[in-house]
Write a protein that holds these residues in place. Structure first.
Motif, PDB file in Angstrom:
ATOM      1  N   ALA A  56       0.875  -1.238  -0.045  1.00 34.62           N
ATOM      2  CA  ALA A  56       0.133   0.075   0.020  1.00 34.62           C
ATOM      3  C   ALA A  56       0.924   1.277   0.122  1.00 34.62           C
ATOM      4  O   ALA A  56       0.351   2.240  -0.315  1.00 34.62           O
ATOM      5  CB  ALA A  56      -0.846  -0.066   1.101  1.00 34.62           C
ATOM      6  N   HIS A  57       1.977   1.191   0.391  1.00 31.28           N
ATOM      7  CA  HIS A  57       3.166   2.275   0.354  1.00 31.28           C
ATOM      8  C   HIS A  57       3.277   2.709  -1.084  1.00 31.28           C
ATOM      9  O   HIS A  57       3.719   3.866  -1.483  1.00 31.28           O
ATOM     10  CB  HIS A  57       4.322   2.013   1.036  1.00 31.28           C
TER      11      HIS A  57
ATOM     12  N   ASP B 111      -1.869   2.516  -2.896  1.00 33.41           N
ATOM     13  CA  ASP B 111      -2.979   2.379  -1.792  1.00 33.41           C
ATOM     14  C   ASP B 111      -4.303   2.440  -2.413  1.00 33.41           C
ATOM     15  O   ASP B 111      -5.136   1.977  -1.984  1.00 33.41           O
ATOM     16  CB  ASP B 111      -2.673   3.423  -0.828  1.00 33.41           C
TER      17      ASP B 111
ATOM     18  N   SER C 196       2.489  -0.274   4.913  1.00 33.83           N
ATOM     19  CA  SER C 196       2.134   1.123   4.785  1.00 33.83           C
ATOM     20  C   SER C 196       3.219   1.816   5.005  1.00 33.83           C
ATOM     21  O   SER C 196       4.076   1.618   5.871  1.00 33.83           O
ATOM     22  CB  SER C 196       1.060   1.669   6.081  1.00 33.83           C
TER      23      SER C 196
ATOM     24  N   LYS D   9       0.190   9.372   0.575  1.00 30.16           N
ATOM     25  CA  LYS D   9       0.373   7.750   0.753  1.00 30.16           C
ATOM     26  C   LYS D   9       1.091   7.531   1.995  1.00 30.16           C
ATOM     27  O   LYS D   9       0.877   6.485   2.537  1.00 30.16           O
ATOM     28  CB  LYS D   9       0.943   7.105  -0.192  1.00 30.16           C
ATOM     29  N   THR D  10       1.665   8.367   2.573  1.00 31.84           N
ATOM     30  CA  THR D  10       2.708   8.170   3.746  1.00 31.84           C
ATOM     31  C   THR D  10       1.721   8.434   5.209  1.00 31.84           C
ATOM     32  O   THR D  10       1.090   9.576   5.163  1.00 31.84           O
ATOM     33  CB  THR D  10       3.969   8.705   3.844  1.00 31.84           C
TER      34      THR D  10
ATOM     35  N   VAL E  36      -3.020   3.461  10.680  1.00 28.06           N
ATOM     36  CA  VAL E  36      -2.653   1.963  10.459  1.00 28.06           C
ATOM     37  C   VAL E  36      -3.661   1.093  10.911  1.00 28.06           C
ATOM     38  O   VAL E  36      -4.202   0.092  10.225  1.00 28.06           O
ATOM     39  CB  VAL E  36      -1.444   1.781  11.172  1.00 28.06           C
TER      40      VAL E  36
ATOM     41  N   ARG F 297      -6.456   1.525   8.621  1.00 25.90           N
ATOM     42  CA  ARG F 297      -6.634   0.801   7.489  1.00 25.90           C
ATOM     43  C   ARG F 297      -6.692  -0.765   7.632  1.00 25.90           C
ATOM     44  O   ARG F 297      -7.192  -1.654   6.474  1.00 25.90           O
ATOM     45  CB  ARG F 297      -5.120   0.835   6.820  1.00 25.90           C
TER      46      ARG F 297
END
Length: 358
Positions: free
Chosen positions: A210-211, A214, A243, A301-302, A314, A317
């Protein structure tokens, strides 16, 4: 896709790039990675995986198997693996030999994550493979790799009698000894539904990046779970979600570190070298509107902020997709900041230090 389970008890793992930002030598980056592996081993992380990238000055993990061999002697209990080995870059026999050797050194602790992306640009990929690149060949490469790992080529296959991965089960049989453990645990990695569907078809565990993508997470996990076939390897689906994160004692510093990484991703999009600038350099850069939009896309994305803020994202998700395990990749410039981010996140997740492991 939603899941109402609490993720309080799911494992937490770590993916490492051995980041070498501007002013950081390869030796310093690798020394920091060794210290990071020791840290997450003490703190009770479940896995420590090493990525494979080539021709990228900001990333020092061009050979996961070499770094993992060192980390076996630096850690005591954590699982070690590749996140991943880009299978089209190597003959399957070479991958089977390398990870068979790692498994023989650390029985029951080795994961072999494989992917089909090049882990670099296409020119470098051609140099690695010394020929045409055929992404459609990945399933057959994977089947050959599994046959080497299991010593299971069918009778009549040209490799069945003469070509074997050593160390491995064939060697144990020939030497009339009981194996200490099975083969490395094989994972399929991906950032789209392609590898998710292949993992489901084989009944293998699946790790989603996902990093990187995503936006594809929900579709890929849905495809994996809905198409999963139980196998000798796995009775039910198992998903890791990786992630990108950056935590700091001060939220502004976390933003600065992560922005420097996003700046490097912007450079790649421009066909330039992947160099992670210092946070000061990134702040002083004069961005065009287009460059700022690219950086913002990567920055978003981070998961960035204090450890509690990162943990909350986290957790959200993990709950949303019903992940079985969370993996973090700390994205920043400075080794000390990456180390501190990992410590803070371990604290936020309630991972207590095993002082006896020092």
């Amino acid at each position: 896709m939603t899941d109402t389970r609490t993720n309080a008890a799911i494992p937490l793992s770590l993916l490492d790039f051995a980041m070498a930002g501007r002013g950081v030598t390869a030796h310093e980056a690798l020394t920091a990675s060794i210290e990071l592996a020791r840290l997450v081993d003490r703190r009770g992380f479940h896995r420590y995986w090493v990525a494979e990238h080539h021709s990228m000055p900001g990333v020092t993990t061009s050979s996961p198997s070499l770094l993992l061999a060192r980390l076996i002697g630096e850690t005591k209990r954590i699982r070690l693996g590749s996140g991943g080995m880009m299978l089209p870059n190597f003959p399957p026999l070479v991958v089977a030999e390398h990870f068979g050797l790692l498994e023989a050194l650390a029985p029951g602790r080795i994961d072999l994550g494989v992917g089909r992306a090049p882990g670099t640009d296409m020119v470098t990929a051609a140099a690695l493979r010394r020929g045409e690149i055929d992404a459609d060949d990945f399933p057959s490469q994977l089947m050959e790799l599994l046959a080497f790992l299991d010593a299971s080529f069918p009778e009549g296959h040209p490799y069945a009698e003469r070509v074997h991965a050593v160390p491995g089960p064939w060697q144990d049989r020939e030497n009339n000894v009981a194996p200490v453990s099975g083969r490395p645990s094989v994972w399929l990695l991906g950032s789209s539904a392609y590898s998710a569907q292949l993992a489901a078809h084989l009944g293998f565990p699946f790790a989603f990046a996902a990093h990187l993508a995503d936006q594809n997470l929900d579709v890929a996990v849905d495809a994996y779970r809905s198409n999963f076939r139980p196998s000798e390897v796995l009775e039910k689906p198992y998903v890791i979600v990786s992630s990108g994160v950056m935590a700091a004692d001060d939220e502004k510093e976390a933003q600065r570190q992560a922005w420097a990484y996003s700046h490097a991703m912007m450079r790649i999009s421009q066909g330039k070298s992947f160099v992670v600038p210092t946070p000061d350099e990134a702040e002083a850069y004069s961005y065009s509107g287009h460059e700022r939009r690219i950086i913002r896309m990567w920055h978003d994305k981070t998961m960035i902020g204090t450890a509690d803020q990162v943990k909350a994202r986290v957790d959200e998700r993990v709950r949303r997709v019903g992940a079985d395990e969370a993996m973090i990749l700390t994205l920043g410039h400075t080794p000390s900041a990456i180390h501190r981010s990992t410590e803070l996140i371990a604290d936020a997740f309630g991972l207590t230090e095993d002082k006896a492991a020092r």
